[in-house]
Design a protein around this motif. Structure first.
Motif, PDB file in Angstrom:
ATOM      1  N   ILE A 105       0.642  -7.388   9.918  1.00 49.44           N
ATOM      2  CA  ILE A 105       1.907  -6.740  10.280  1.00 49.44           C
ATOM      3  C   ILE A 105       2.124  -5.586   9.317  1.00 49.44           C
ATOM      4  O   ILE A 105       2.085  -5.780   8.099  1.00 49.44           O
ATOM      5  N   MET A 106       2.346  -4.396   9.846  1.00 52.00           N
ATOM      6  CA  MET A 106       2.736  -3.266   9.016  1.00 52.00           C
ATOM      7  C   MET A 106       4.229  -3.022   9.177  1.00 52.00           C
ATOM      8  O   MET A 106       4.728  -2.846  10.290  1.00 52.00           O
ATOM      9  N   VAL A 107       4.943  -3.022   8.053  1.00 53.40           N
ATOM     10  CA  VAL A 107       6.362  -2.694   8.062  1.00 53.40           C
ATOM     11  C   VAL A 107       6.469  -1.193   7.856  1.00 53.40           C
ATOM     12  O   VAL A 107       6.306  -0.687   6.743  1.00 53.40           O
ATOM     13  N   GLY A 108       6.704  -0.484   8.947  1.00 50.77           N
ATOM     14  CA  GLY A 108       6.707   0.977   8.909  1.00 50.77           C
ATOM     15  C   GLY A 108       8.008   1.591   8.426  1.00 50.77           C
ATOM     16  O   GLY A 108       8.208   2.798   8.590  1.00 50.77           O
TER      17      GLY A 108
ATOM     18  N   LEU B 153       0.866  -1.175   0.000  1.00 52.79           N
ATOM     19  CA  LEU B 153       0.000   0.000   0.000  1.00 52.79           C
ATOM     20  C   LEU B 153       0.903   1.225   0.000  1.00 52.79           C
ATOM     21  O   LEU B 153       1.556   1.515   1.005  1.00 52.79           O
ATOM     22  N   GLY B 154       0.964   1.916  -1.118  1.00 52.90           N
ATOM     23  CA  GLY B 154       1.884   3.041  -1.234  1.00 52.90           C
ATOM     24  C   GLY B 154       3.307   2.554  -1.115  1.00 52.90           C
ATOM     25  O   GLY B 154       3.714   1.614  -1.803  1.00 52.90           O
ATOM     26  N   ASP B 155       4.071   3.154  -0.220  1.00 54.41           N
ATOM     27  CA  ASP B 155       5.465   2.765  -0.010  1.00 54.41           C
ATOM     28  C   ASP B 155       5.643   1.861   1.201  1.00 54.41           C
ATOM     29  O   ASP B 155       6.763   1.697   1.695  1.00 54.41           O
ATOM     30  N   PHE B 156       4.556   1.260   1.674  1.00 57.20           N
ATOM     31  CA  PHE B 156       4.619   0.429   2.874  1.00 57.20           C
ATOM     32  C   PHE B 156       4.193  -1.002   2.573  1.00 57.20           C
ATOM     33  O   PHE B 156       3.219  -1.242   1.855  1.00 57.20           O
ATOM     34  N   LEU B 157       4.928  -1.921   3.162  1.00 58.02           N
ATOM     35  CA  LEU B 157       4.671  -3.338   2.987  1.00 58.02           C
ATOM     36  C   LEU B 157       3.861  -3.853   4.175  1.00 58.02           C
ATOM     37  O   LEU B 157       4.114  -3.472   5.327  1.00 58.02           O
ATOM     38  N   PHE B 158       2.885  -4.712   3.886  1.00 54.95           N
ATOM     39  CA  PHE B 158       2.057  -5.339   4.921  1.00 54.95           C
ATOM     40  C   PHE B 158       2.083  -6.846   4.706  1.00 54.95           C
ATOM     41  O   PHE B 158       2.175  -7.324   3.570  1.00 54.95           O
TER      42      PHE B 158
ATOM     43  N   PRO C  28       2.000  11.296   7.947  1.00 51.28           N
ATOM     44  CA  PRO C  28       0.592  11.253   7.543  1.00 51.28           C
ATOM     45  C   PRO C  28       0.290  10.105   6.593  1.00 51.28           C
ATOM     46  O   PRO C  28      -0.759   9.473   6.685  1.00 51.28           O
ATOM     47  N   GLU C  29       1.236   9.798   5.664  1.00 48.26           N
ATOM     48  CA  GLU C  29       0.978   8.678   4.756  1.00 48.26           C
ATOM     49  C   GLU C  29       0.992   7.362   5.515  1.00 48.26           C
ATOM     50  O   GLU C  29       0.175   6.488   5.265  1.00 48.26           O
ATOM     51  N   LEU C  30       1.905   7.217   6.462  1.00 50.66           N
ATOM     52  CA  LEU C  30       1.956   6.004   7.270  1.00 50.66           C
ATOM     53  C   LEU C  30       0.614   5.786   7.965  1.00 50.66           C
ATOM     54  O   LEU C  30       0.058   4.691   7.947  1.00 50.66           O
ATOM     55  N   GLN C  31       0.090   6.844   8.543  1.00 50.06           N
ATOM     56  CA  GLN C  31      -1.177   6.752   9.255  1.00 50.06           C
ATOM     57  C   GLN C  31      -2.314   6.400   8.304  1.00 50.06           C
ATOM     58  O   GLN C  31      -3.156   5.546   8.606  1.00 50.06           O
TER      59      GLN C  31
END
Length: 287
Positions: A48-51, A35-40, A60-63
């Motif tokens: 699991i969210m890889v932040g 999702l965007g630049d984040f791996l789940f 804000p994008e992380l949230q």
């Protein structure tokens, strides 16, 4: 499900073990999502969210990405890992971890060949006379026995126990991992180590175990040297040594030239279905 091209791009940008999709899917039992630049990684009732963003990103994008994942997958148990713990998670964390990643740089000044630091070179040379190192993927009865001894001695948490439980099946199905085993002349297993080579720029020392018997002294050191040599042969820039975990493990990694490299923060919490709406409000409200 990610396409082969998406998985390739993620590996190209990876810089921590949690970015290594085949490793994480194999050891967690979950499926990777981007999702965007984040791996789940998502399982039946967990997420699991890889932040650690694959590219530069903002809080804000992380949230917003975590909110998107919560709406999409509706997990009951969630785990976040990142370089820092976002403020909006402070109130929901039931479990917390703080640590640092260690890395061993395999590039040396002026292109000199990498070698074990200090007196380790002599200790490893002696260990090489007592042990033979085998490279294969079969996780056999001696490996299982050494693992049982480690888990009984160290008594780690449930996640570590689950990781070790999944290692044999992962080694059977992957082509990117290497299992190194140190055997003595009597056929006794002194130590083993599990190295992941999927990332193009680095390798990952995933896990291992060693006997505490006196005859097995420095077998683990011999395996670290061999892992470093394999990583160099595979053109890796560094070997990711994982987390410090405890003072003893941190000392071992520092002894080998491993340096604290990046902060690691983790947070776990539960999401009974009745609490879903409340949690979504902490992420910015319902639409």
């Amino acid at each position: 499900m990610l396409s082969l091209e998406e998985k390739r791009c993620v590996l190209e940008r990876a810089y921590i073990p949690e970015h290594v999709i085949p490793l994480m899917e194999g050891l967690s039992g979950g499926e990777a999502h981007l999702l965007g630049d984040f791996l789940f990684f998502v399982g039946v009732d967990w997420l699991i969210m890889v932040g650690f963003p694959l590219r530069e990103s903002s809080s804000p994008e992380l949230q917003s990405r975590l909110k998107e994942a919560e709406l999409r997958f509706r997990p009951e148990r969630l785990w976040f890992v990142g370089p820092e713990l976002p403020d909006f998670l402070e109130k929901v964390c039931l479990e917390r971890e703080e640590d640092k990643y260690f890395r061993l740089d395999l590039r040396t000044p002026r292109g000199a060949a990498w070698a074990p630091p200090g007196k380790l070179k002599r200790l490893v040379a002696k260990a090489e006379q007592r042990f033979s190192v085998e490279l294969k993927s079969s996780f056999d009865s001696p490996h299982r026995q050494l693992t049982r001894e480690l888990l009984e001695r160290a008594d780690p948490g449930a996640r570590v126990r689950e990781l070790y439980r999944r290692i044999p099946s992962y080694l059977e199905q992957t082509k990117s991992a290497a299992l190194l085993s140190a055997w003595d002349s009597r056929g006794r297993l002194a130590a083993y180590g599990f190295l992941e080579l999927a990332p193009p720029h680095f390798s990952v020392y995933v896990a291992g175990a060693s006997s505490r018997e006196s005859w097995a002294a420095h077998a683990s050191d011999l395996l670290v040297r061999e892992m470093a040599h394999i990583s160099i042969q595979e053109n890796k820039q560094f070997m990711h040594l994982g987390l410090g975990v405890n003072p003893g493990i941190s000392r071992f990694k520092r002894k080998w030239g491993g340096v604290p490299w990046m902060d690691y923060r983790a947070c776990g919490w539960s999401m009974p279905l009745s609490a879903t709406r409340r949690f979504l409000k902490t992420l910015g409200g319902m639409s």
